[in-house]
Design an enzyme around this catalytic site. Structure first.
Site, PDB file in Angstrom:
ATOM      1  CB  CYS A 137      -1.054  -0.065   1.299  1.00  0.00           C
ATOM      2  SG  CYS A 137      -1.916   1.321   1.404  1.00  0.00           S
ATOM      3  CB  CYS A 140      -0.201   2.283   4.122  1.00  0.00           C
ATOM      4  SG  CYS A 140      -1.936   1.686   3.541  1.00  0.00           S
ATOM      5  CG  ASP A 141       3.585   1.066   4.417  1.00  0.00           C
ATOM      6  OD1 ASP A 141       3.034   1.491   5.680  1.00  0.00           O
ATOM      7  OD2 ASP A 141       3.395  -0.211   3.991  1.00  0.00           O
TER       8      ASP A 141
HETATM    9  C1  LIG Z   1       1.023  -4.503   5.619  1.00  0.00           C
HETATM   10  C2  LIG Z   1      -0.380  -3.428   5.723  1.00  0.00           C
HETATM   11  C3  LIG Z   1      -0.024  -2.127   6.183  1.00  0.00           C
HETATM   12  C4  LIG Z   1      -1.154  -1.273   6.052  1.00  0.00           C
HETATM   13  N1  LIG Z   1      -0.929  -0.118   6.298  1.00  0.00           N
HETATM   14  C5  LIG Z   1      -1.967   0.942   6.351  1.00  0.00           C
HETATM   15  C6  LIG Z   1      -1.907   2.199   6.968  1.00  0.00           C
HETATM   16  O1  LIG Z   1      -0.882   2.756   7.316  1.00  0.00           O
HETATM   17  N2  LIG Z   1      -2.989   3.238   6.929  1.00  0.00           N
HETATM   18  C7  LIG Z   1      -4.190   2.556   6.448  1.00  0.00           C
HETATM   19  O2  LIG Z   1      -5.244   3.329   6.532  1.00  0.00           O
HETATM   20  N3  LIG Z   1      -4.260   1.550   6.051  1.00  0.00           N
HETATM   21  C8  LIG Z   1      -3.365   0.626   5.998  1.00  0.00           C
HETATM   22  N4  LIG Z   1      -3.629  -0.683   5.602  1.00  0.00           N
HETATM   23  C9  LIG Z   1      -4.895  -1.262   5.042  1.00  0.00           C
HETATM   24  C10 LIG Z   1      -5.834  -1.485   6.292  1.00  0.00           C
HETATM   25  O3  LIG Z   1      -5.228  -2.443   7.142  1.00  0.00           O
HETATM   26  C11 LIG Z   1      -7.223  -1.974   5.487  1.00  0.00           C
HETATM   27  O4  LIG Z   1      -7.634  -1.170   4.923  1.00  0.00           O
HETATM   28  C12 LIG Z   1      -8.130  -2.355   6.897  1.00  0.00           C
HETATM   29  O5  LIG Z   1      -7.669  -3.234   7.947  1.00  0.00           O
HETATM   30  C13 LIG Z   1      -9.384  -2.881   6.166  1.00  0.00           C
HETATM   31  O6  LIG Z   1     -10.220  -3.093   7.326  1.00  0.00           O
HETATM   32  P1  LIG Z   1     -11.338  -4.042   7.532  1.00  0.00           P
HETATM   33  O7  LIG Z   1     -12.110  -4.178   8.710  1.00  0.00           O
HETATM   34  O8  LIG Z   1     -12.256  -3.741   6.205  1.00  0.00           O
HETATM   35  O9  LIG Z   1     -10.853  -5.579   7.134  1.00  0.00           O
HETATM   36  P2  LIG Z   1      -9.767  -6.304   7.809  1.00  0.00           P
HETATM   37  O10 LIG Z   1      -8.773  -5.491   8.552  1.00  0.00           O
HETATM   38  O11 LIG Z   1      -8.932  -7.173   6.564  1.00  0.00           O
HETATM   39  O12 LIG Z   1     -10.262  -7.185   8.590  1.00  0.00           O
HETATM   40  C14 LIG Z   1     -10.936  -8.351   8.415  1.00  0.00           C
HETATM   41  C15 LIG Z   1     -11.553  -9.106   9.674  1.00  0.00           C
HETATM   42  O13 LIG Z   1     -12.614 -10.056   9.141  1.00  0.00           O
HETATM   43  C16 LIG Z   1     -12.020 -11.282   9.988  1.00  0.00           C
HETATM   44  N5  LIG Z   1     -12.561 -12.473   9.177  1.00  0.00           N
HETATM   45  C17 LIG Z   1     -11.978 -12.803   7.966  1.00  0.00           C
HETATM   46  N6  LIG Z   1     -12.864 -14.063   7.676  1.00  0.00           N
HETATM   47  C18 LIG Z   1     -13.609 -14.300   8.718  1.00  0.00           C
HETATM   48  C19 LIG Z   1     -14.504 -15.585   8.746  1.00  0.00           C
HETATM   49  N7  LIG Z   1     -14.504 -16.452   8.004  1.00  0.00           N
HETATM   50  N8  LIG Z   1     -15.346 -15.371  10.122  1.00  0.00           N
HETATM   51  C20 LIG Z   1     -14.903 -14.420  11.040  1.00  0.00           C
HETATM   52  N9  LIG Z   1     -14.297 -13.292  10.721  1.00  0.00           N
HETATM   53  C21 LIG Z   1     -13.491 -13.609   9.498  1.00  0.00           C
HETATM   54  C22 LIG Z   1     -10.701 -11.338  10.201  1.00  0.00           C
HETATM   55  O14 LIG Z   1     -10.354 -12.025  11.443  1.00  0.00           O
HETATM   56  C23 LIG Z   1     -10.626  -9.730  10.513  1.00  0.00           C
HETATM   57  O15 LIG Z   1     -10.542  -9.543  11.765  1.00  0.00           O
HETATM   58  C24 LIG Z   1      -2.323  -1.780   5.479  1.00  0.00           C
HETATM   59  C25 LIG Z   1      -2.793  -3.043   5.317  1.00  0.00           C
HETATM   60  C26 LIG Z   1      -1.510  -3.708   5.386  1.00  0.00           C
HETATM   61  C27 LIG Z   1      -1.704  -5.422   4.870  1.00  0.00           C
END
Ligand SMILES: Cc1cc2nc3c(=O)[nH]c(=O)nc-3n(C[C@H](O)[C@H](O)[C@H](O)COP(=O)(O)OP(=O)(O)OC[C@H]3O[C@@H](n4cnc5c(N)ncnc54)[C@H](O)[C@@H]3O)c2cc1C
Length: 311
Positions: A137, A140-141
């Site tokens: 990303c 992000c970085d």
């Molecule tokens: C290395 C990295 C660095 C990043 N840095 C940044 C940053 O600096 N700033 C920024 O804004 N964004 C950053 N991002 C992006 C950010 O992490 C995501 O946009 C954000 O986490 C998305 O949130 P979400 O809740 O939609 O999904 P996710 O964070 O993907 O959470 C998904 C959730 O669903 C759960 N889940 C999945 N399948 C199931 C299932 N079958 N049953 C029950 N639960 C399930 C998982 O356990 C998890 O808790 C980064 C991403 C990565 C990978």
């Protein structure tokens, strides 16, 4: 023996920024939701050592610590988080059914926030150097690499957008692409071709990422000549797509061509009372703040729906 069915007003699937924010709003609205946290409590961001773009943390915050604070906030409000994985859903009947590793739930409304995972190259050093120069990303970085030379891997819209964005602060950006043409839109192609800070390395694949504690260079292989070379860079942004975690829902919910859940402005899916929030329905922004915002909106809508629920 028949399995006990736990009856809920609202079930939230996923415990990342979207699910936990939905939990804060849902709990405060008196819906007493249950949050099924899944395989990665806190979500993707827990693997990031530094988040500089989440408001309220002027000195940045470790991703794991940020999510611990959100989990704590849900707990303080009385939210019920359970560390269960959803295995199956049945949205063909009301109340909706959700089968998890911990039991069977029935819910009047459901918020899906299972996120998306960046597509990986599958290299050993990609994993080892994640957060140490390997990133998925640029938004992000990218700012961590001001004045430095970096590379982007990919040839689609996201890769080209990321490369352009990185030229705002990096001294040089290489695009490494395994073909001899991009599949990104024409306008983006023109923009990268005309950007003097971008150099395109065609027909090349990333064979390895080199460095002890940080990314120092990339090992590239030209897939036409088989020639190998080392490219010194401080970071590599892998932009070869994302995989939304929607396999469980595809039988019931409308998905777009990329596999993301299709929602309207109110985060409703094609089935009433079923909402989606965060990376699972957002191919565009994929940020903690946008996911949290989507979780809040989905919970407000779910609360309105439940207030008028007739069964
Ligand atoms: C290395 C990295 C660095 C990043 N840095 C940044 C940053 O600096 N700033 C920024 O804004 N964004 C950053 N991002 C992006 C950010 O992490 C995501 O946009 C954000 O986490 C998305 O949130 P979400 O809740 O939609 O999904 P996710 O964070 O993907 O959470 C998904 C959730 O669903 C759960 N889940 C999945 N399948 C199931 C299932 N079958 N049953 C029950 N639960 C399930 C998982 O356990 C998890 O808790 C980064 C991403 C990565 C990978």
């Amino acid at each position: 023996m028949t399995e006990e069915i736990k009856k809920e007003k609202l079930v939230i699937i996923g415990g990342g920024p979207a699910g936990l924010t939905a939990a804060i709003y849902g709990t405060r609205a008196g819906l007493d939701p249950i949050i099924l946290m899944g395989p990665e409590p806190g979500g993707q961001i827990t693997t990031s050592p530094e988040v500089e773009n989440y408001p309220g943390f002027p000195d940045g915050v470790n991703g794991f610590d940020l999510m611990q604070k959100m989990i704590q906030q849900v707990e303080n409000l009385g939210g019920r988080m359970v560390y269960e994985l959803v295995e199956e859903v049945d949205f063909s009947r009301k109340p909706y059914r959700i089968k998890s590793s911990g039991g069977l739930y029935e819910a009047d409304a459901v918020i899906i926030s299972t996120g998306a995972s960046p597509r990986k190259l599958g290299l050993e050093n990609e994993k080892r150097l994640l957060g140490k120069g390997v990133s998925y990303c640029a938004t992000c970085d990218g700012a961590f690499f001001k004045g430095q030379e970096v590379a982007v891997v990919g040839g689609g819209d996201t890769a080209l957008e990321e490369a352009n964005y990185l030229t705002n602060f990096c001294s040089k950006v290489y695009i490494i692409h395994r073909r001899d043409e991009f599949r990104a839109t024409r306008i983006l192609q023109e923009r990268v071709m005309n950007n003097p800070k971008i150099e395109i390395i065609w027909d090349s694949e990333l064979e390895d990422i080199l460095g002890e504690d940080r990314v120092e260079a990339l090992l590239l292989r030209n897939n036409k000549t088989e020639e190998r070379k080392e490219l010194p860079v401080s970071a590599v942004f892998i932009a070869i797509g994302h995989i939304p975690n929607t396999g469980l829902f595809k039988e019931y919910l409308e998905l777009d061509a990329g596999g993301y859940i299709v929602t309207d402005k109110k985060h409703s899916t094609n089935i009433e009372g079923i909402y989606a929030a965060g990376d699972v329905q957002d191919p565009l922004y994929r940020q903690v703040i946008t996911s949290a915002g989507a979780g809040a909106a989905a919970a407000i809508e779910a609360s309105r729906y439940i207030d008028n629920y007739q069964g």
